[in-house]
Scaffold this motif. Structure first.
Motif, mmCIF file in Angstrom:
data_model
loop_
_atom_site.group_PDB
_atom_site.id
_atom_site.type_symbol
_atom_site.label_atom_id
_atom_site.label_comp_id
_atom_site.label_asym_id
_atom_site.label_seq_id
_atom_site.Cartn_x
_atom_site.Cartn_y
_atom_site.Cartn_z
ATOM 1 N N GLU A 72 59.054 49.087 59.577
ATOM 2 C CA GLU A 72 59.275 50.518 59.791
ATOM 3 C C GLU A 72 57.953 51.277 59.750
ATOM 4 O O GLU A 72 57.705 52.152 60.568
ATOM 5 N N LYS A 74 54.935 50.110 60.397
ATOM 6 C CA LYS A 74 54.112 49.770 61.555
ATOM 7 C C LYS A 74 54.561 50.504 62.813
ATOM 8 O O LYS A 74 53.762 50.744 63.707
ATOM 9 N N GLN A 75 55.836 50.884 62.880
ATOM 10 C CA GLN A 75 56.343 51.617 64.036
ATOM 11 C C GLN A 75 56.197 53.123 63.874
ATOM 12 O O GLN A 75 56.377 53.865 64.832
ATOM 13 N N SER A 76 55.867 53.579 62.677
ATOM 14 C CA SER A 76 55.780 55.011 62.413
ATOM 15 C C SER A 76 54.463 55.591 62.930
ATOM 16 O O SER A 76 53.551 54.872 63.308
#
Length: 124
Positions: A72, A74-76
């Motif tokens: 989560e 790393k995707q933020s």
């Protein structure tokens, strides 16, 4: 035997031995590129993504492996880091093979790298 301490007296034998692990230190003028494909499964070299993740784990006080939360993060969008301002970096238990890519940390005072499989150190 040399290196072993043995004690016996009441029918019980206690034996201890010491294992020595060696680490090679490569000087900057002898630097070699790490063949990432040749690393053992799961072994990593310090890179920007790992540094950002470890700094986030420190901030969130995450210990151990929490793959869902890390994914989560790393995707933020909250991934901006001023590397020159970092004073502490904890990278324990990250399966690090080589210490490298730490040149931009001008104010780094604490670097924790325990419980890794470090074989090379360059650019420190």
């Amino acid at each position: 035997m040399p290196g072993d301490d043995s004690a016996s007296g009441t029918g019980t034998e206690i034996t201890t031995s010491t294992t020595i692990t060696t680490t090679s230190i490569v000087k900057e003028d002898e630097e070699e590129d790490v063949d990432v494909d040749a690393l053992e499964d799961g072994m990593v070299v310090i890179d920007e993504d790992l540094v950002r993740t470890c700094l986030w784990k420190m901030e969130e006080q995450i210990e151990g492996d929490e793959p869902e939360r890390v994914a989560e993060f790393k995707q933020s969008e909250q991934r901006d880091v001023d590397f020159q301002a970092v004073e502490e970096l904890r990278m324990s238990y990250e399966s690090i093979f080589a210490i490298d890519n730490l040149e931009g940390f001008a104010n780094l005072r604490v670097l924790a790298l325990d419980n890794n499989c470090i074989k090379r150190m360059v650019n420190l």
